[in-house]
Design a protein around this motif. Structure first.
Motif, PDB file in Angstrom:
ATOM      1  N   GLU A 265      60.309  31.740  33.268  1.00 39.92           N
ATOM      2  CA  GLU A 265      60.468  32.797  32.251  1.00 39.92           C
ATOM      3  C   GLU A 265      59.128  33.335  31.734  1.00 39.92           C
ATOM      4  N   TYR A 266      58.045  32.598  31.977  1.00 45.85           N
ATOM      5  CA  TYR A 266      56.727  33.045  31.519  1.00 45.85           C
ATOM      6  C   TYR A 266      55.957  33.824  32.592  1.00 45.85           C
ATOM      7  N   ALA A 267      56.529  33.867  33.792  1.00 48.29           N
ATOM      8  CA  ALA A 267      55.768  34.421  34.918  1.00 48.29           C
ATOM      9  C   ALA A 267      55.490  35.915  34.766  1.00 48.29           C
ATOM     10  N   VAL A 268      56.497  36.687  34.340  1.00 46.24           N
ATOM     11  CA  VAL A 268      56.311  38.139  34.307  1.00 46.24           C
ATOM     12  C   VAL A 268      55.200  38.530  33.325  1.00 46.24           C
ATOM     13  N   ILE A 269      55.229  37.960  32.129  1.00 47.91           N
ATOM     14  CA  ILE A 269      54.201  38.357  31.162  1.00 47.91           C
ATOM     15  C   ILE A 269      52.831  37.813  31.575  1.00 47.91           C
ATOM     16  N   THR A 270      52.817  36.634  32.193  1.00 49.40           N
ATOM     17  CA  THR A 270      51.551  36.098  32.704  1.00 49.40           C
ATOM     18  C   THR A 270      50.941  37.081  33.700  1.00 49.40           C
ATOM     19  N   TYR A 271      51.809  37.593  34.574  1.00 46.33           N
ATOM     20  CA  TYR A 271      51.369  38.592  35.550  1.00 46.33           C
ATOM     21  C   TYR A 271      50.885  39.864  34.853  1.00 46.33           C
ATOM     22  N   TYR A 272      51.625  40.311  33.825  1.00 42.70           N
ATOM     23  CA  TYR A 272      51.263  41.566  33.171  1.00 42.70           C
ATOM     24  C   TYR A 272      50.076  41.419  32.218  1.00 42.70           C
ATOM     25  N   ILE A 273      49.504  40.251  32.174  1.00 38.50           N
ATOM     26  CA  ILE A 273      48.198  40.071  31.527  1.00 38.50           C
ATOM     27  C   ILE A 273      47.111  39.970  32.612  1.00 38.50           C
ATOM     28  N   ILE A 274      47.358  39.107  33.599  1.00 37.36           N
ATOM     29  CA  ILE A 274      46.332  38.868  34.626  1.00 37.36           C
ATOM     30  C   ILE A 274      46.105  40.097  35.512  1.00 37.36           C
ATOM     31  N   ALA A 275      47.196  40.698  36.005  1.00 35.74           N
ATOM     32  CA  ALA A 275      47.032  41.830  36.931  1.00 35.74           C
ATOM     33  C   ALA A 275      46.339  43.027  36.257  1.00 35.74           C
ATOM     34  N   PRO A 276      46.747  43.446  35.054  1.00 35.33           N
ATOM     35  CA  PRO A 276      46.003  44.538  34.414  1.00 35.33           C
ATOM     36  C   PRO A 276      44.557  44.172  34.107  1.00 35.33           C
ATOM     37  N   ALA A 277      44.303  42.906  33.741  1.00 34.15           N
ATOM     38  CA  ALA A 277      42.917  42.499  33.464  1.00 34.15           C
ATOM     39  C   ALA A 277      42.056  42.726  34.709  1.00 34.15           C
ATOM     40  N   GLU A 278      42.554  42.269  35.850  1.00 37.48           N
ATOM     41  CA  GLU A 278      41.792  42.445  37.091  1.00 37.48           C
ATOM     42  C   GLU A 278      41.711  43.924  37.470  1.00 37.48           C
ATOM     43  N   ALA A 279      42.816  44.642  37.226  1.00 32.89           N
ATOM     44  CA  ALA A 279      42.833  46.075  37.562  1.00 32.89           C
ATOM     45  C   ALA A 279      41.824  46.853  36.719  1.00 32.89           C
ATOM     46  N   SER A 280      41.702  46.482  35.445  1.00 40.51           N
ATOM     47  CA  SER A 280      40.788  47.240  34.579  1.00 40.51           C
ATOM     48  C   SER A 280      39.358  47.108  35.090  1.00 40.51           C
ATOM     49  N   ALA A 281      39.024  45.935  35.646  1.00 43.15           N
ATOM     50  CA  ALA A 281      37.695  45.749  36.229  1.00 43.15           C
ATOM     51  C   ALA A 281      37.592  46.479  37.569  1.00 43.15           C
ATOM     52  N   ASN A 282      38.609  46.322  38.423  1.00 44.05           N
ATOM     53  CA  ASN A 282      38.568  46.947  39.751  1.00 44.05           C
ATOM     54  C   ASN A 282      38.518  48.473  39.683  1.00 44.05           C
ATOM     55  N   LEU A 283      39.257  49.045  38.753  1.00 44.54           N
ATOM     56  CA  LEU A 283      39.345  50.503  38.701  1.00 44.54           C
ATOM     57  C   LEU A 283      38.218  51.140  37.877  1.00 44.54           C
ATOM     58  N   ALA A 284      37.308  50.289  37.384  1.00 42.05           N
ATOM     59  CA  ALA A 284      36.136  50.823  36.692  1.00 42.05           C
ATOM     60  C   ALA A 284      35.247  51.605  37.661  1.00 42.05           C
ATOM     61  N   ARG A 285      35.403  51.318  38.967  1.00 38.50           N
ATOM     62  CA  ARG A 285      34.549  51.991  39.963  1.00 38.50           C
ATOM     63  C   ARG A 285      34.863  53.478  40.077  1.00 38.50           C
ATOM     64  N   PHE A 286      36.049  53.876  39.612  1.00 34.60           N
ATOM     65  CA  PHE A 286      36.409  55.294  39.720  1.00 34.60           C
ATOM     66  C   PHE A 286      35.843  56.039  38.523  1.00 34.60           C
ATOM     67  N   ASP A 287      34.607  56.493  38.720  1.00 30.03           N
ATOM     68  CA  ASP A 287      33.872  57.113  37.619  1.00 30.03           C
ATOM     69  C   ASP A 287      33.466  58.547  37.925  1.00 30.03           C
ATOM     70  N   GLY A 288      33.957  59.062  39.063  1.00 28.66           N
ATOM     71  CA  GLY A 288      33.643  60.452  39.406  1.00 28.66           C
ATOM     72  C   GLY A 288      32.239  60.643  39.935  1.00 28.66           C
ATOM     73  N   VAL A 289      31.510  59.568  40.224  1.00 31.98           N
ATOM     74  CA  VAL A 289      30.121  59.705  40.674  1.00 31.98           C
ATOM     75  C   VAL A 289      30.007  59.655  42.196  1.00 31.98           C
TER      76      VAL A 289
END
Lengths: 95, 487
Positions: free
Chosen positions: B303-327
């Motif tokens: 029962e804790y898996a979905v929210i665990t995922y929705y913390i970990i996956a966005p955390a990693e995504a926020s770092a990964n998608l920082a590369r899209f800066d239009g440069v």
């Protein structure tokens, strides 16, 4: 309410994003919906539990320090929105 | 039978025996795309000319007496977050609308070595963030079983292409169920290998500790064949495992006698559609009749898996998608006066709503004052979820569960966003634990395909392939073609 529209504005700024004014309320609501749901994690005592950042039994993957050919300047610039004299061109950084 | 309906291994036999040419096969698939793509919308990009040229090359090789590799000359569809030079890679995002990769993904390099054919790039939820393919900037894709329904996601385009006969085999990527769930919704076989089994090099990163590339195909044998080609260590991905890759087709024996199959009781709880439950109970009875032993097991932290995922996956995504800066690449707002303004405007206009939400969620859970309460806590719960599986696997050889608690739902955007997240409860824990999982067609509920998920031990793809193959060969579910109805 975990976060207010003001908090969301600040998080957007950290993320280099803008939330249009008209969508701010709905966005904040959806944000809170998830954060409220995260409260269930507080039911669990995780004292002393090692965090898992990665499931692999690997660490410090190394290779021989040998030079390999990299990407040419031309190829590296192929997708640049704007390039100038062999570099990426951006608007002014310092005022 | 029309060639576009065949499996890769059937077509390989026909190519070997010179009953067909690769050009004929490629034409059959291209004509099918021409006929149904306007309804299905599986593809962002279709490259029939390139495909025909490659087919002619393979035909010449065969005519010259060369023995074709298993996927040589057989058209496949690639999810549009996996880089192929010579075709754009969009991630179904405005951000990458015109992006041309400058190198091949590792899996593509391996597939090129087999002289296979890439017929096009398929839709996904923008940057693979979703479970319906509705958030594609160029989408949505539609479910070939009923065009009013979603094909699932995020690899919905690849699954729809296979179900509609628009490709013979395909690749998807799976971060929280994005291969298995669309396979379930469209009556295909979808496999997420063990984390580290396949190199992620050249797959646009969403959540690096969870992402894994894998096949979506018409049957289990094709999944094993594709996995044979793409698996293996790669110097460009330090998370790819330096372990021997077995010949996965050798695991395909029709025999489950003495195999211990665990039923995780939490996966059969509230929220499971009774019609899906009935299909799975029947599958369990079939396995028992075929000589497997069924045991009930518990994965108490489910029962804790979905929210665990929705913390970990966005955390990693926020770092990964920082590369899209239009440069360096991607969308740029050309009007902004300063560099920081340009970056903010480019990201705001280039990303869709769901991607922005996840980047911001990730930024929040990593930010000062919240890191311990959310991100660290989620990483600790991830440990508990891993331990659940380790404990369960002391009692059984594999687990049998629903792939999704529901069948395909209407494509009308009316689902509550959190309710949609919660539907991934049966697939997400497998990514958090890094285990292999496969979804296999197990029957129908109201005329729609139901997938059965088999979950294996770390690096034990062979056991789940064997169990999946045994079930599949005892039934005809995977042979039913999608009717392309509805609308």
């Amino acid at each position: 309410m975990k976060v207010t529209t003001k908090d969301v504005e600040y998080i957007a700024q950290l993320s280099r994003l803008t939330i249009p004014e008209g969508e701010m309320e709905k966005f904040t609501e959806q944000f809170n919906q998830i954060l409220n749901y995260a409260d269930i994690l507080n039911k669990l005592d995780t004292t002393g539990i090692e965090p898992t950042a990665n499931v692999l039994p690997l660490s410090n993957v190394l290779r021989e320090d040998v030079a390999i050919e990299g990407v040419s300047q031309e190829v590296a610039l192929a997708n640049a929105p704007e390039a100038f004299e062999g570099g990426f061109k951006v608007p002014r950084v310092i005022e | 039978m029309e060639l576009y309906k065949c499996t890769a291994h059937e077509l390989h036999e026909k190519l070997l025996k010179k009953e067909i040419s690769s050009v004929e096969l490629t034409n059959s698939v291209c004509e099918r795309i021409e006929a149904v793509e306007k309804d299905v919308n599986a593809y962002v990009t279709v490259e029939c000319e390139q495909a025909r040229a490659q087919a002619a090359k393979v035909d010449k090789m065969i005519a010259d007496g060369e023995k074709p590799a298993p996927l040589a000359g057989i058209p496949g569809a690639i999810k549009d977050n996996i880089s192929i030079t010579g075709m754009r890679t969009t991630c179904s995002s405005r951000m990458l609308e015109t992006f041309n990769p400058i190198y091949d993904a590792h899996v593509i390099k391996k597939l090129r070595g087999e002289e296979t054919i890439f017929i096009g790039k398929t839709h996904l939820d923008e940057f693979a963030m979703g479970a319906s393919t509705e958030t594609s900037f160029f989408g949505p894709s539609r479910n070939p079983w009923n065009l009013d329904l979603v094909p699932g996601g995020s690899s919905g385009g690849s699954a729809a292409a296979i179900a509609a006969g628009e490709a013979i085999w395909s690749l998807g990527s799976d971060t929280g169920g994005s291969i298995r769930q669309p396979a379930s919704f469209t009556g295909c076989v979808g496999m997420k290998p063990t984390y580290g089994r396949v190199s992620r090099y050249g797959c646009v990163a969403f959540a690096s500790s969870l992402d894994q590339i894998g096949p979506i195909t018409r049957d289990v044998k094709d999944a094993a064949i594709v996995l044979n080609t793409i698996a293996g260590v790669d110097a460009n991905d330090s998370t790819s495992l330096p372990v021997e890759v077995p010949d996965f087709t050798k695991a395909l024996r029709q025999d489950v006698k003495g195999m211990k199959i665990g039923l995780p009781k939490e996966y059969y709880g509230a929220g499971l559609d009774p019609k899906v439950d009935a299909v799975l109970r029947k599958a369990v009875a079939d396995y028992e009749a075929m000589g497997a032993e069924i045991v009930e097991v518990s994965l108490p932290h489910t029962e804790y898996a979905v929210i665990t995922y929705y913390i970990i996956a966005p955390a990693e995504a926020s770092a990964n998608l920082a590369r899209f800066d239009g440069v360096r690449y991607g969308y740029r707002n050309l009007k902004a006066g300063s560099a920081p303004e340009m970056m903010t405007a480019s990201r705001t206009e280039g990303f869709g709503a769901e991607v922005k939400k996840r980047i911001m969620l990730g930024t929040y859970v990593l930010s000062s004052g919240y890191y311990d309460a959310y991100y660290k806590k989620a990483m600790q719960v991830r440990t508990l979820i891993r331990r659940d599986f380790e404990e369960a696997f002391t009692k059984c050889d594999l687990l049998l569960a629903p792939t999704s608690p529901v069948v395909a739902y209407p494509l009308d955007g009316k689902m509550d966003p959190l309710a949609v997240y919660l539907l991934d409860v049966c697939t997400i824990p497998v990514n958090l634990a890094g285990l292999p999982g496969i979804s296999v067609p197990a029957g129908f509920a109201d005329g729609l395909p139901v997938g059965m998920q088999l979950i294996g031990r770390h690096l034990d793809e062979e056991t789940i392939l064997r169990a999946a193959y045994t079930f599949e060969q005892a039934h005809d579910y995977h042979k039913v073609m999608a009717p392309l109805g509805g609308k």
